[in-house]
Design a protein around this motif. Structure first.
Motif, PDB file in Angstrom:
ATOM      1  N   LEU A   1      -3.411   0.964 -12.216  1.00 43.41           N
ATOM      2  CA  LEU A   1      -2.682  -0.179 -11.766  1.00 43.41           C
ATOM      3  C   LEU A   1      -3.363  -1.541 -11.972  1.00 43.41           C
ATOM      4  O   LEU A   1      -2.370  -2.389 -12.318  1.00 43.41           O
ATOM      5  CB  LEU A   1      -2.779   0.044 -10.225  1.00 43.41           C
ATOM      6  CG  LEU A   1      -2.055   1.287  -9.472  1.00 43.41           C
ATOM      7  CD1 LEU A   1      -2.418   1.391  -8.056  1.00 43.41           C
ATOM      8  CD2 LEU A   1      -0.469   1.163  -9.692  1.00 43.41           C
ATOM      9  N   GLU A   2      -4.340  -1.494 -12.390  1.00 41.40           N
ATOM     10  CA  GLU A   2      -5.062  -2.733 -13.045  1.00 41.40           C
ATOM     11  C   GLU A   2      -4.369  -2.955 -14.285  1.00 41.40           C
ATOM     12  O   GLU A   2      -4.139  -4.245 -14.596  1.00 41.40           O
ATOM     13  CB  GLU A   2      -6.458  -2.457 -13.234  1.00 41.40           C
ATOM     14  CG  GLU A   2      -7.292  -3.952 -13.834  1.00 41.40           C
ATOM     15  CD  GLU A   2      -8.734  -3.321 -14.341  1.00 41.40           C
ATOM     16  OE1 GLU A   2      -9.695  -4.050 -14.049  1.00 41.40           O
ATOM     17  OE2 GLU A   2      -8.707  -2.420 -15.244  1.00 41.40           O
TER      18      GLU A   2
ATOM     19  N   ARG B   1     -10.745  -4.642  -8.743  1.00 36.51           N
ATOM     20  CA  ARG B   1     -10.451  -3.196  -7.797  1.00 36.51           C
ATOM     21  C   ARG B   1     -11.527  -2.413  -7.445  1.00 36.51           C
ATOM     22  O   ARG B   1     -12.765  -2.654  -7.685  1.00 36.51           O
ATOM     23  CB  ARG B   1      -9.789  -2.399  -9.232  1.00 36.51           C
ATOM     24  CG  ARG B   1     -10.515  -2.036 -10.147  1.00 36.51           C
ATOM     25  CD  ARG B   1      -9.826  -1.198 -11.235  1.00 36.51           C
ATOM     26  NE  ARG B   1     -10.809  -0.770 -12.510  1.00 36.51           N
ATOM     27  CZ  ARG B   1     -11.496   0.413 -12.485  1.00 36.51           C
ATOM     28  NH1 ARG B   1     -11.366   1.206 -11.413  1.00 36.51           N
ATOM     29  NH2 ARG B   1     -12.232   0.717 -13.611  1.00 36.51           N
TER      30      ARG B   1
ATOM     31  N   ILE C   1      -7.039  -4.620  -6.282  1.00 38.32           N
ATOM     32  CA  ILE C   1      -6.160  -3.282  -6.286  1.00 38.32           C
ATOM     33  C   ILE C   1      -7.129  -2.228  -5.462  1.00 38.32           C
ATOM     34  O   ILE C   1      -8.294  -1.983  -5.903  1.00 38.32           O
ATOM     35  CB  ILE C   1      -6.108  -2.910  -7.686  1.00 38.32           C
ATOM     36  CG1 ILE C   1      -5.108  -3.932  -8.221  1.00 38.32           C
ATOM     37  CG2 ILE C   1      -5.370  -1.393  -7.694  1.00 38.32           C
ATOM     38  CD1 ILE C   1      -5.336  -3.733  -9.902  1.00 38.32           C
ATOM     39  N   SER C   2      -6.917  -1.934  -4.319  1.00 35.64           N
ATOM     40  CA  SER C   2      -7.541  -1.306  -3.232  1.00 35.64           C
ATOM     41  C   SER C   2      -6.602  -0.677  -2.036  1.00 35.64           C
ATOM     42  O   SER C   2      -5.882  -1.567  -1.568  1.00 35.64           O
ATOM     43  CB  SER C   2      -8.725  -1.980  -2.725  1.00 35.64           C
ATOM     44  OG  SER C   2      -9.562  -1.154  -1.751  1.00 35.64           O
TER      45      SER C   2
ATOM     46  N   ALA D   1       3.759  -2.143  -9.378  1.00 33.74           N
ATOM     47  CA  ALA D   1       2.704  -3.152  -9.423  1.00 33.74           C
ATOM     48  C   ALA D   1       2.844  -4.179 -10.540  1.00 33.74           C
ATOM     49  O   ALA D   1       2.603  -5.306 -10.368  1.00 33.74           O
ATOM     50  CB  ALA D   1       1.398  -2.111  -9.981  1.00 33.74           C
TER      51      ALA D   1
ATOM     52  N   ARG E   1       0.776  -1.080   0.103  1.00 32.63           N
ATOM     53  CA  ARG E   1       0.228  -0.104  -0.125  1.00 32.63           C
ATOM     54  C   ARG E   1       0.957   1.165   0.177  1.00 32.63           C
ATOM     55  O   ARG E   1       1.680   1.318   0.636  1.00 32.63           O
ATOM     56  CB  ARG E   1      -0.684   0.055   1.183  1.00 32.63           C
ATOM     57  CG  ARG E   1      -2.033   1.044   1.178  1.00 32.63           C
ATOM     58  CD  ARG E   1      -3.151   1.041   2.182  1.00 32.63           C
ATOM     59  NE  ARG E   1      -3.806  -0.221   2.039  1.00 32.63           N
ATOM     60  CZ  ARG E   1      -4.825  -0.515   3.087  1.00 32.63           C
ATOM     61  NH1 ARG E   1      -5.228   0.206   3.943  1.00 32.63           N
ATOM     62  NH2 ARG E   1      -5.528  -1.749   2.777  1.00 32.63           N
TER      63      ARG E   1
ATOM     64  N   GLY F   1      -6.804   3.232  -9.661  1.00 33.65           N
ATOM     65  CA  GLY F   1      -7.111   1.866  -9.890  1.00 33.65           C
ATOM     66  C   GLY F   1      -7.011   1.344 -11.373  1.00 33.65           C
ATOM     67  O   GLY F   1      -6.594   0.245 -11.648  1.00 33.65           O
TER      68      GLY F   1
ATOM     69  N   ASN G   1      -3.464   3.774  -2.804  1.00 30.63           N
ATOM     70  CA  ASN G   1      -3.956   2.595  -3.269  1.00 30.63           C
ATOM     71  C   ASN G   1      -3.122   1.380  -3.018  1.00 30.63           C
ATOM     72  O   ASN G   1      -2.104   1.542  -2.323  1.00 30.63           O
ATOM     73  CB  ASN G   1      -3.765   2.522  -5.183  1.00 30.63           C
ATOM     74  CG  ASN G   1      -5.142   2.098  -5.575  1.00 30.63           C
ATOM     75  OD1 ASN G   1      -5.642   1.124  -5.069  1.00 30.63           O
ATOM     76  ND2 ASN G   1      -5.805   2.349  -6.625  1.00 30.63           N
TER      77      ASN G   1
ATOM     78  N   ALA H   1      -0.352   6.184  -4.707  1.00 31.93           N
ATOM     79  CA  ALA H   1      -0.423   5.758  -6.033  1.00 31.93           C
ATOM     80  C   ALA H   1       0.227   6.735  -6.951  1.00 31.93           C
ATOM     81  O   ALA H   1       0.278   7.812  -6.944  1.00 31.93           O
ATOM     82  CB  ALA H   1      -1.646   5.682  -6.616  1.00 31.93           C
TER      83      ALA H   1
ATOM     84  N   ILE I   1      -2.400  -3.245  -2.988  1.00 36.10           N
ATOM     85  CA  ILE I   1      -2.398  -4.561  -3.956  1.00 36.10           C
ATOM     86  C   ILE I   1      -2.561  -5.437  -2.873  1.00 36.10           C
ATOM     87  O   ILE I   1      -1.465  -5.935  -1.966  1.00 36.10           O
ATOM     88  CB  ILE I   1      -1.214  -4.762  -4.780  1.00 36.10           C
ATOM     89  CG1 ILE I   1      -1.058  -3.838  -6.013  1.00 36.10           C
ATOM     90  CG2 ILE I   1      -1.412  -6.097  -5.522  1.00 36.10           C
ATOM     91  CD1 ILE I   1       0.169  -3.661  -6.864  1.00 36.10           C
TER      92      ILE I   1
ATOM     93  N   VAL J   1      -0.958  -4.393 -13.273  1.00 32.59           N
ATOM     94  CA  VAL J   1      -1.117  -5.673 -12.821  1.00 32.59           C
ATOM     95  C   VAL J   1      -1.334  -6.870 -13.742  1.00 32.59           C
ATOM     96  O   VAL J   1      -0.856  -7.968 -14.001  1.00 32.59           O
ATOM     97  CB  VAL J   1      -2.253  -5.708 -11.682  1.00 32.59           C
ATOM     98  CG1 VAL J   1      -2.454  -7.298 -11.371  1.00 32.59           C
ATOM     99  CG2 VAL J   1      -1.767  -5.004 -10.513  1.00 32.59           C
TER     100      VAL J   1
END
Length: 450
Positions: free
Chosen positions: A61-62, A52, A102-103, A23, A11, A58, A112, A14, A114, A65
């Motif tokens: 980052l999504e 997410r 992802i939160s 990520a 965490r 997000g 944010n 972000a 993972i 990932v």
């Protein structure tokens, strides 16, 4: 550099602490490590579920990932914006080797995180997180990377929410017909799922903070900001209110008169109901050291044992697994029901709580009244050396003296911070004044230790 994984995944801020590059490397490393542990998962190639919460970062980052996973040769099942427990559930039911959420939970929007789940939807042990961290520090070399047909693919799961809702409804003992609930979704991952779940269970639902725009998650709403929900429950004449956090792995409640029902009281309501129905394994509830003494006294009166753990839902989960117990949680509203979920699930908790209200015909305030919370004072004391405080005979003697004076009607807990040179002094006593006086005496002594 400190440990990459904290108490609940990776965490940070972000695009600063938690960058797309980080990520990508964490996702790629997780795919390699967890598939090794699963022995390949029985599939031709590894499969990962990715979800997410709705915060703006997000999306970025999504993408990172999914790139990291597919670059490691994993096929990605993308489930979109869903609660954390939904991702854990889908990791299990889709028979995936890995789940990624992802939160940053209840944190403010700029942060944010993972969270990773192993096959079956279970949280990772520290040792596995350490392996992933080591792999992430050494990215795969070109010769180790899959090419051609071995590169992973990314696909969406269009019925992900429906699968999760069906699971929630199948885990709810009594319908909620006749109940009016106000639900605060924190402009987070619960915004679509929670109202639908509660309506399907039969409740009349009034929604608050269910319009996420990517930036407003947790902004003065949700389980860490209950004032608005308390007012709304009274204004709408509702039977109760439910507040979720950003990723909906926890919930707190509000009674019809606007008073807060915390995690300890929710645990007590569920525990007594499960004992009556024969669901409470070994008549035992798992709670952390931060649970109010009032919960312990209420459970003692109800013939229910309380197994106490360190603070953190991972320790609750460990105790639940080790003892094969069926209910555990924290004062913050993280509640785990292992027969129905592998992690804390705020929607499941709320449904079970409302089902108890509907099934008994009693109000939430009446049911929660079994716990008479003792006044609690918490003081964060800056110290020179946490270890010296822990080892101090003078501190130990003072704690013992104060607890003896409380004579079973209060308690004292000294807990070093995991990240700062602080010792948290927590005192519960019959009155707020007594608790404050004891906390002040102990805090003064703790601060003087060298």
């Amino acid at each position: 550099m400190g440990r990459l994984f904290g108490t609940d995944g990776v965490r940070g801020l972000a695009n600063a602490d938690l960058s797309p590059e980080l990520a990508l490397s964490v996702a790629s490393a997780a795919a390699r490590v967890l598939v090794e542990h699963a022995g390949g998962g029985g599939s031709a190639r590894p499969v990962a579920v990715v979800g997410r919460d709705p915060r703006a970062s997000g999306e970025m980052l999504e993408a990172a990932v999914c790139a990291g996973l597919s670059a490691a040769g994993a096929d990605v099942q993308r489930v979109g914006v869903l609660p954390t427990p939904a991702v854990a559930f889908l990791t299990a039911t889709l028979e995936a080797d890995l789940g990624v959420m992802i939160s940053a939970s209840h944190n403010a929007m700029p942060d944010n995180g993972i969270k990773l789940f192993a096959a079956g939807g279970h949280k990772l042990p520290d040792a596995v997180e350490d392996e992933i961290e080591a792999h992430a520090a050494r990215p795969a070399q070109p010769a180790e990377r899959p090419t051609g047909h071995d590169i992973g693919r990314v696909a969406d799961v269009p019925d992900a929410l429906e699968r999760y809702l069906d699971h929630l409804l199948s885990s709810t003992p009594d319908r909620l017909d006749g109940l009016h609930v106000v639900v605060d979704c924190a402009h987070g991952a619960a915004s679509l799922a929670a109202p639908r779940a509660y309506e399907r269970a039969g409740a009349r639902v009034t929604t608050l903070a269910a319009e996420p725009d990517g930036w407003n998650i947790n902004e003065g709403v949700g389980s860490t900001h209950l004032e608005g929900l308390c007012k709304a429950v009274v204004a709408h004449g509702a039977d109760l209110g439910i507040a979720h956090d950003g990723d909906a792995d926890r919930c707190l409640a509000v009674a019809a008169d606007g008073t807060v029902v915390d995690g300890d009281q929710i645990l007590a309501v569920l525990a007594t109901g499960m004992r009556e129905s024969g669901e409470l394994a070994a008549d035992t509830l798992v709670a952390t050291v931060m649970s109010n003494l009032g919960l312990h006294l209420a459970m003692q009166e109800a013939g229910i044992s309380v197994r106490t753990t360190a603070v953190g839902d991972r320790y609750v989960l460990e105790a639940l697994r080790e003892g094969s117990f069926s209910l555990g949680g924290e004062q913050s509203g993280h509640v785990v029901l292992p027969a129905h979920a592998t992690t804390g699930d705020g929607l499941l908790t709320a449904l079970r709580l409302m089902s108890r209200v509907a099934g008994t015909g009693r109000s939430l305030a009446d049911l929660a009244g079994v716990v008479q919370r003792l006044p609690q004072v918490l003081v964060n004391v800056p110290v020179h050396d946490k270890a010296a405080v822990k080892a101090s005979p003078d501190v130990a003697e003072a704690v013992a003296t104060e607890e003896a004076a409380l004579a079973g009607h209060g308690r004292v807990l000294l807990r070093p911070s995991g990240t700062e040179q602080l010792v948290r002094v927590m005192v519960e006593a019959p009155t707020e004044q007594t608790a404050a006086e004891v906390a002040d005496r102990l805090a003064t002594l703790v601060a003087a230790v060298r």
